[in-house]
Design an enzyme around this catalytic site. Sequence first.
Site, PDB file in Angstrom:
ATOM      1  N   VAL A 267      -9.936  -1.094  10.658  1.00  0.00           N
ATOM      2  CA  VAL A 267     -10.245   0.222  10.253  1.00  0.00           C
ATOM      3  C   VAL A 267     -11.398   0.586   9.651  1.00  0.00           C
ATOM      4  O   VAL A 267     -11.961   1.584   9.539  1.00  0.00           O
ATOM      5  CB  VAL A 267      -9.267   0.294   9.031  1.00  0.00           C
ATOM      6  CG1 VAL A 267      -9.490  -0.255   7.787  1.00  0.00           C
ATOM      7  CG2 VAL A 267      -8.886   1.841   8.689  1.00  0.00           C
TER       8      VAL A 267
ATOM      9  N   SER B 202      -3.209   3.452  -5.530  1.00  0.00           N
ATOM     10  CA  SER B 202      -2.869   2.678  -6.663  1.00  0.00           C
ATOM     11  C   SER B 202      -3.062   3.362  -7.975  1.00  0.00           C
ATOM     12  O   SER B 202      -3.789   4.123  -7.937  1.00  0.00           O
ATOM     13  CB  SER B 202      -3.979   1.397  -6.583  1.00  0.00           C
ATOM     14  OG  SER B 202      -3.901   0.486  -7.820  1.00  0.00           O
TER      15      SER B 202
ATOM     16  N   TYR C  87     -12.762  -2.062  -5.542  1.00  0.00           N
ATOM     17  CA  TYR C  87     -11.057  -1.489  -5.403  1.00  0.00           C
ATOM     18  C   TYR C  87     -10.898  -0.305  -6.444  1.00  0.00           C
ATOM     19  O   TYR C  87     -10.386   0.567  -5.774  1.00  0.00           O
ATOM     20  CB  TYR C  87     -10.213  -2.861  -6.104  1.00  0.00           C
ATOM     21  CG  TYR C  87      -8.781  -2.452  -5.760  1.00  0.00           C
ATOM     22  CD1 TYR C  87      -8.305  -3.191  -4.394  1.00  0.00           C
ATOM     23  CD2 TYR C  87      -7.992  -1.785  -6.384  1.00  0.00           C
ATOM     24  CE1 TYR C  87      -7.126  -2.695  -3.888  1.00  0.00           C
ATOM     25  CE2 TYR C  87      -6.447  -1.639  -5.937  1.00  0.00           C
ATOM     26  CZ  TYR C  87      -5.967  -2.159  -4.631  1.00  0.00           C
ATOM     27  OH  TYR C  87      -4.806  -1.852  -4.292  1.00  0.00           O
TER      28      TYR C  87
ATOM     29  N   VAL D 275       3.207  -4.071  -6.267  1.00  0.00           N
ATOM     30  CA  VAL D 275       4.210  -4.298  -5.252  1.00  0.00           C
ATOM     31  C   VAL D 275       4.512  -5.710  -4.769  1.00  0.00           C
ATOM     32  O   VAL D 275       3.590  -6.535  -4.226  1.00  0.00           O
ATOM     33  CB  VAL D 275       4.051  -3.158  -3.980  1.00  0.00           C
ATOM     34  CG1 VAL D 275       5.218  -3.143  -3.183  1.00  0.00           C
ATOM     35  CG2 VAL D 275       3.329  -2.023  -4.420  1.00  0.00           C
TER      36      VAL D 275
ATOM     37  N   THR E 203       4.304  -7.783  -2.014  1.00  0.00           N
ATOM     38  CA  THR E 203       3.947  -8.000  -0.837  1.00  0.00           C
ATOM     39  C   THR E 203       3.107  -9.226  -0.810  1.00  0.00           C
ATOM     40  O   THR E 203       2.563  -9.739  -1.770  1.00  0.00           O
ATOM     41  CB  THR E 203       3.138  -6.810  -0.136  1.00  0.00           C
ATOM     42  OG1 THR E 203       1.934  -6.548  -0.815  1.00  0.00           O
ATOM     43  CG2 THR E 203       3.881  -5.433  -0.363  1.00  0.00           C
TER      44      THR E 203
HETATM   45  N1  LIG Z   1       0.548  -4.891  -3.296  1.00  0.00           N
HETATM   46  C1  LIG Z   1       0.327  -4.120  -4.570  1.00  0.00           C
HETATM   47  O1  LIG Z   1       0.550  -4.745  -5.483  1.00  0.00           O
HETATM   48  C2  LIG Z   1      -0.480  -3.049  -4.435  1.00  0.00           C
HETATM   49  C3  LIG Z   1      -0.239  -2.135  -5.406  1.00  0.00           C
HETATM   50  C4  LIG Z   1      -1.095  -0.832  -5.356  1.00  0.00           C
HETATM   51  C5  LIG Z   1      -1.525  -0.481  -4.167  1.00  0.00           C
HETATM   52  N2  LIG Z   1      -1.601  -1.428  -2.866  1.00  0.00           N
HETATM   53  C6  LIG Z   1      -2.143  -0.882  -1.900  1.00  0.00           C
HETATM   54  O2  LIG Z   1      -1.027  -0.816  -0.925  1.00  0.00           O
HETATM   55  C7  LIG Z   1      -1.791  -0.909   0.497  1.00  0.00           C
HETATM   56  C8  LIG Z   1      -0.885  -1.965   1.252  1.00  0.00           C
HETATM   57  O3  LIG Z   1      -0.887  -2.967   0.746  1.00  0.00           O
HETATM   58  P1  LIG Z   1       0.097  -4.387   0.689  1.00  0.00           P
HETATM   59  O4  LIG Z   1       0.620  -4.151  -0.651  1.00  0.00           O
HETATM   60  O5  LIG Z   1       1.085  -3.858   1.910  1.00  0.00           O
HETATM   61  O6  LIG Z   1      -0.685  -5.426   1.098  1.00  0.00           O
HETATM   62  P2  LIG Z   1      -0.685  -6.587   2.353  1.00  0.00           P
HETATM   63  O7  LIG Z   1      -1.823  -7.330   2.195  1.00  0.00           O
HETATM   64  O8  LIG Z   1       0.680  -7.254   2.856  1.00  0.00           O
HETATM   65  O9  LIG Z   1      -0.832  -5.265   3.490  1.00  0.00           O
HETATM   66  C9  LIG Z   1      -2.183  -4.734   3.924  1.00  0.00           C
HETATM   67  C10 LIG Z   1      -2.436  -4.947   5.204  1.00  0.00           C
HETATM   68  O10 LIG Z   1      -3.827  -4.142   5.656  1.00  0.00           O
HETATM   69  C11 LIG Z   1      -4.487  -4.943   6.754  1.00  0.00           C
HETATM   70  N3  LIG Z   1      -5.558  -4.835   6.526  1.00  0.00           N
HETATM   71  C12 LIG Z   1      -6.665  -5.475   5.744  1.00  0.00           C
HETATM   72  N4  LIG Z   1      -7.832  -5.104   6.247  1.00  0.00           N
HETATM   73  C13 LIG Z   1      -7.776  -4.299   7.170  1.00  0.00           C
HETATM   74  C14 LIG Z   1      -8.579  -3.919   8.239  1.00  0.00           C
HETATM   75  N5  LIG Z   1     -10.145  -3.932   7.761  1.00  0.00           N
HETATM   76  N6  LIG Z   1      -8.366  -3.002   9.313  1.00  0.00           N
HETATM   77  C15 LIG Z   1      -6.925  -2.793   9.615  1.00  0.00           C
HETATM   78  N7  LIG Z   1      -6.041  -3.324   8.676  1.00  0.00           N
HETATM   79  C16 LIG Z   1      -6.333  -4.050   7.663  1.00  0.00           C
HETATM   80  C17 LIG Z   1      -3.803  -6.602   6.613  1.00  0.00           C
HETATM   81  O11 LIG Z   1      -3.900  -7.163   7.420  1.00  0.00           O
HETATM   82  C18 LIG Z   1      -2.317  -6.354   6.076  1.00  0.00           C
HETATM   83  O12 LIG Z   1      -1.493  -6.125   7.166  1.00  0.00           O
HETATM   84  C19 LIG Z   1      -3.317  -1.362   0.351  1.00  0.00           C
HETATM   85  O13 LIG Z   1      -3.960  -0.144   0.455  1.00  0.00           O
HETATM   86  C20 LIG Z   1      -3.117  -1.770  -1.107  1.00  0.00           C
HETATM   87  O14 LIG Z   1      -4.330  -1.932  -1.727  1.00  0.00           O
HETATM   88  C21 LIG Z   1      -1.185  -2.594  -2.972  1.00  0.00           C
END
Ligand SMILES: NC(=O)c1ccc[n+]([C@@H]2O[C@H](COP(=O)([O-])OP(=O)(O)OC[C@H]3O[C@@H](n4cnc5c(N)ncnc54)[C@H](O)[C@@H]3O)[C@@H](O)[C@H]2O)c1
Length: 275
Positions: A76, A155, A172, A205, A207
């Site tokens: 990305v 977030s 972040y 979340v 994940t």
């Molecule tokens: N998990 C949490 O607690 C939480 C809470 C609030 C917000 N978020 C946000 O939710 C979104 C999804 O996160 P998630 O919880 O599914 O985590 P996750 O780590 O399971 O998924 C994130 C995905 O993004 C991909 N990614 C990372 N860098 C990348 C890049 N340079 N190019 C393309 N893809 C890339 C990763 O390989 C992964 O598959 C993120 O933006 C995260 O900041 C997560």
Amino acid sequence: MGRVEGKVALISGVARGQGRSHALRLAEEGADIIGFDVCANNDVVAYPLATEDDLEETGRLIEKFGRKSYLRKADVRDIDAVKSVIEGGVTEFGRLDIVLANAGIMPTIGDECLLDSAYYQSIDVMLNGVYNTVYPAIPHIKAGDRGGAVVITSSTAGLKGTGDGTSGVLGYVAAKHGVVGLMRAWANAHAADRIRVNTVHPAGVNTPMILNQAFTDYVESHPEILDNVKNPLPTIDGLIDANDVSNLVLHLVSDEGRFTTGATMTVDAGFTNKI
Ligand SMILES: NC(=O)c1ccc[n+]([C@@H]2O[C@H](COP(=O)([O-])OP(=O)(O)OC[C@H]3O[C@@H](n4cnc5c(N)ncnc54)[C@H](O)[C@@H]3O)[C@@H](O)[C@H]2O)c1
């Protein structure tokens, strides 16, 4: 008839976690999916990112709903790579209706979070990366003249000055606040074309971003973090489910959300409102 029947959605970070969950929820409701993921680790991130196997598994699961997928490995941070995925997917499916800018990293734990590069990587992946995903996609939505919907994953850290002030946390928080600015500007710029743009703000979340050894070790050495992230509503292990976010996303991108734009939508078990 599904709630997004016949539509085509572009999703970043689709290989696992929330990105995969959104892909499956939308496929279940009738959408075909264009998606990409970096499928490689990042030096400032203390836990592994997704793999090519994860990406393939997302494709297999989408097909179980009888929908098609166009999934590619792409970073990305590289706008040309993202453009190439979008153009390939739109050529394959003939339209684009929905964009979910979801890819993200959490460079907020371990020694890595103290590096200046943890700040810059956060901005590159989660602010510039959102621009790289949404900006080139908008002309394809407009070309269909049917309106459309963009949801950016922020977030609770996009609404509050969370954290301990390390470089990674600052990056972040800055990126997750920054996308609210992009969302508001895009919502105004594209309303006349019936393209709606909103942010979602989840609490923790369940994940692989959280469910990993590095995070478990970090919590053991910094137990105060559990108080900081405690939600008012009871949740399992303090986390909401990826499907809780997917259901909000589905609402926003379906016709049910047709008059919601420019909004910061929480799915946070009351975290943002906490005293
Ligand atoms: N998990 C949490 O607690 C939480 C809470 C609030 C917000 N978020 C946000 O939710 C979104 C999804 O996160 P998630 O919880 O599914 O985590 P996750 O780590 O399971 O998924 C994130 C995905 O993004 C991909 N990614 C990372 N860098 C990348 C890049 N340079 N190019 C393309 N893809 C890339 C990763 O390989 C992964 O598959 C993120 O933006 C995260 O900041 C997560």
